[in-house]
Design an enzyme around this catalytic site. Structure first.
Site, short mmCIF file in Angstrom:
data_model
loop_
_atom_site.label_atom_id
_atom_site.label_comp_id
_atom_site.label_asym_id
_atom_site.label_seq_id
_atom_site.Cartn_x
_atom_site.Cartn_y
_atom_site.Cartn_z
N ARG A 66 11.99 -4.80 5.29
CA ARG A 66 11.74 -3.40 4.94
C ARG A 66 12.57 -2.42 5.78
O ARG A 66 12.73 -2.59 6.97
CB ARG A 66 10.25 -3.12 5.16
CG ARG A 66 9.89 -1.65 5.08
CD ARG A 66 8.41 -1.42 5.13
NE ARG A 66 7.78 -2.02 6.29
CZ ARG A 66 6.48 -2.10 6.44
NH1 ARG A 66 5.66 -1.68 5.51
NH2 ARG A 66 5.97 -2.64 7.52
N LYS A 108 0.84 -1.21 0.00
CA LYS A 108 0.00 0.00 0.00
C LYS A 108 0.87 1.26 0.00
O LYS A 108 0.67 2.17 -0.80
CB LYS A 108 -0.93 0.02 1.23
CG LYS A 108 -1.80 -1.20 1.38
CD LYS A 108 -2.71 -1.13 2.60
CE LYS A 108 -1.99 -1.13 3.93
NZ LYS A 108 -1.28 -2.40 4.27
N ARG A 131 -0.68 -8.58 13.38
CA ARG A 131 -1.22 -7.60 12.42
C ARG A 131 -2.02 -8.31 11.32
O ARG A 131 -3.08 -7.84 10.90
CB ARG A 131 -0.07 -6.77 11.82
CG ARG A 131 0.46 -5.73 12.80
CD ARG A 131 1.85 -5.26 12.46
NE ARG A 131 1.98 -4.65 11.16
CZ ARG A 131 3.14 -4.43 10.55
NH1 ARG A 131 4.27 -4.78 11.12
NH2 ARG A 131 3.17 -3.87 9.37
N ARG A 157 10.88 -0.20 11.36
CA ARG A 157 9.73 0.01 12.25
C ARG A 157 9.76 -0.98 13.42
O ARG A 157 10.05 -2.15 13.23
CB ARG A 157 8.42 -0.17 11.46
CG ARG A 157 8.00 1.09 10.76
CD ARG A 157 6.90 0.91 9.77
NE ARG A 157 5.76 0.12 10.20
CZ ARG A 157 4.68 -0.08 9.45
NH1 ARG A 157 4.58 0.48 8.26
NH2 ARG A 157 3.69 -0.82 9.88
N ARG A 186 -10.21 0.49 8.37
CA ARG A 186 -9.66 -0.80 8.76
C ARG A 186 -10.66 -1.63 9.55
O ARG A 186 -10.36 -2.77 9.92
CB ARG A 186 -8.46 -0.54 9.66
CG ARG A 186 -7.15 -1.00 9.11
CD ARG A 186 -6.11 -0.56 10.11
NE ARG A 186 -4.90 -1.28 9.99
CZ ARG A 186 -3.83 -0.84 9.33
NH1 ARG A 186 -3.87 0.29 8.70
NH2 ARG A 186 -2.74 -1.56 9.31
P1 AP5 Z 1 4.83 -1.56 1.90
O1 AP5 Z 1 4.46 -0.79 0.69
O2 AP5 Z 1 5.58 -0.85 2.96
O3 AP5 Z 1 3.55 -2.32 2.46
P2 AP5 Z 1 2.26 -1.77 3.21
O4 AP5 Z 1 1.08 -2.42 2.59
O5 AP5 Z 1 2.29 -0.29 3.29
O6 AP5 Z 1 2.50 -2.46 4.61
P3 AP5 Z 1 2.42 -1.87 6.09
O7 AP5 Z 1 3.24 -2.79 6.95
O8 AP5 Z 1 2.76 -0.42 6.13
O9 AP5 Z 1 0.92 -2.09 6.40
P4 AP5 Z 1 0.20 -2.04 7.73
O10 AP5 Z 1 -1.19 -1.98 7.28
O11 AP5 Z 1 0.53 -3.13 8.67
O12 AP5 Z 1 0.83 -0.74 8.46
P5 AP5 Z 1 0.25 0.68 8.80
O13 AP5 Z 1 1.37 1.63 8.83
O14 AP5 Z 1 -0.93 0.99 7.98
O15 AP5 Z 1 5.69 -2.83 1.40
C1 AP5 Z 1 6.31 -3.70 2.32
C2 AP5 Z 1 7.71 -4.08 1.81
O16 AP5 Z 1 7.58 -4.90 0.66
C3 AP5 Z 1 8.56 -2.88 1.40
O17 AP5 Z 1 9.89 -3.12 1.79
C4 AP5 Z 1 8.46 -2.84 -0.12
O18 AP5 Z 1 9.66 -2.36 -0.72
C5 AP5 Z 1 8.21 -4.29 -0.48
N1 AP5 Z 1 7.28 -4.44 -1.59
C6 AP5 Z 1 6.16 -3.69 -1.84
N2 AP5 Z 1 5.54 -4.12 -2.96
C7 AP5 Z 1 6.27 -5.17 -3.42
C8 AP5 Z 1 6.14 -6.05 -4.55
N3 AP5 Z 1 5.14 -5.91 -5.43
N4 AP5 Z 1 7.07 -7.02 -4.70
C9 AP5 Z 1 8.11 -7.14 -3.81
N5 AP5 Z 1 8.27 -6.34 -2.74
C10 AP5 Z 1 7.38 -5.37 -2.54
O19 AP5 Z 1 -0.29 0.45 10.29
C11 AP5 Z 1 0.60 0.20 11.37
C12 AP5 Z 1 -0.16 0.14 12.67
O20 AP5 Z 1 -0.80 1.42 12.92
C13 AP5 Z 1 -1.32 -0.87 12.71
O21 AP5 Z 1 -0.88 -2.17 13.07
C14 AP5 Z 1 -2.23 -0.24 13.80
O22 AP5 Z 1 -1.75 -0.48 15.08
C15 AP5 Z 1 -2.09 1.25 13.50
N6 AP5 Z 1 -3.11 1.75 12.53
C16 AP5 Z 1 -2.86 2.30 11.31
N7 AP5 Z 1 -4.02 2.65 10.70
C17 AP5 Z 1 -5.02 2.30 11.56
C18 AP5 Z 1 -6.43 2.38 11.50
N8 AP5 Z 1 -7.07 2.87 10.40
N9 AP5 Z 1 -7.14 1.92 12.56
C19 AP5 Z 1 -6.54 1.41 13.65
N10 AP5 Z 1 -5.19 1.29 13.78
C20 AP5 Z 1 -4.43 1.73 12.73
MG MG Z 2 2.45 1.11 4.86
#
Ligand code: AP5
Ligand code: MG
Length: 216
Positions: free
Chosen positions: A127, A13, A172, A161, A88
């Protein structure tokens, strides 16, 4: 154009939202990034969210919706935004409907990144980001062109992270399966859900998303 990118942790994402910012001038609205900024700044929200995020649980709907609502009032989002990591939960999906209606905004697409869960742990644990400009990298899939130097800003400092360890990733993913995946059907009656193979390489995923945005 306003879109939601939805998919499990590590689905890509943030990677794809970053490319859409660069290529189309859309604004990435990542609630994860907003919460991490609050944690780093030790604001009252950040102090509450820190432990929850480190466990891999979801922060409360009220807190996250409050942050997002304020962000949607800023001028830069008017040219189009990408929601990354919100909504979410079922409650957040309903809150978003209300917020958008109240602010006179609409959603054009909900794009679900479909991935094989087995690949996600490797993606997440490999990552890292530039500590200076935030550019994302990966130990295997996206190394800096010059080892140890950020491609974008030249910084030599990188960070990982605290929630990117195998145990937290499991939690997660569990939260995603139980609470987030079930909200996709909320958008089906609106006819705006599209699915993209998130297992393809980064450029191929971008091309698939571009084709959707360009109405191909
Ligand atoms: P990346 O693009 O970083 O993946 P992502 O989908 O953004 O993954 P996240 O870990 O950020 O998602 P998340 O939903 O757990 O975290 P968030 O910050 O939202 O890609 C990952 C890696 O793979 C990178 O190294 C990239 O280079 C590689 N990659 C990407 N695409 C690729 C491909 N096609 N092929 C190969 N490699 C690839 O949330 C974190 C925390 O915040 C949550 O756990 C929760 O506690 C809180 N939170 C956030 N939003 C909310 C909400 N709305 N409600 C409640 N709690 C929330
Ligand atoms: Mg992300």
């Amino acid at each position: 154009m306003n879109i939601i990118l939805i998919g499990p942790p590590g689905a890509g994402k943030g990677t794809q939202a970053g490319k859409l910012e660069d290529e189309r001038g859309m604004v990435q609205l990542s609630t994860g990034d907003m919460l991490r900024a609050a944690v780093a700044a030790e604001t009252p929200v950040g102090l509450q969210a820190k432990a929850v995020m480190e466990r891999g649980d979801l922060v409360s709907d009220d807190i996250v919706t409050g942050i997002l609502s304020d962000r949607l009032d800023e001028d830069d989002v008017k040219g189009g935004f990408i929601l990354d990591g919100y909504p979410r939960t079922e409650a957040q999906a309903h809150s978003l409907d209300a917020l958008l209606a109240e602010k006179g905004m609409t959603l054009d697409h909900v794009i679900e990144l479909e991935v094989d869960e087995a690949a996600l742990v490797e993606r997440i644990t490999g990552r890292f980001t530039c500590a200076h400009c935030g550019e994302g990298f990966h130990d295997t899939f996206k190394r800096p062109a010059v080892e140890g130097v950020c491609d974008v800003c030249g910084s030599k400092e990188f960070k990982r992270r605290p929630d990117d360890n195998a145990e937290t990733v499991k939690q997660r993913l569990e939260e995603y399966r139980k609470k987030t995946a079930p909200i996709v059907p909320h958008y089906e009656p609106k006819g705006i859900v599209r699915r993209v193979d998130g297992m393809a390489d980064i450029e191929t995923v971008s091309d698939s998303i571009a084709a959707i945005l360009d109405g191909e």
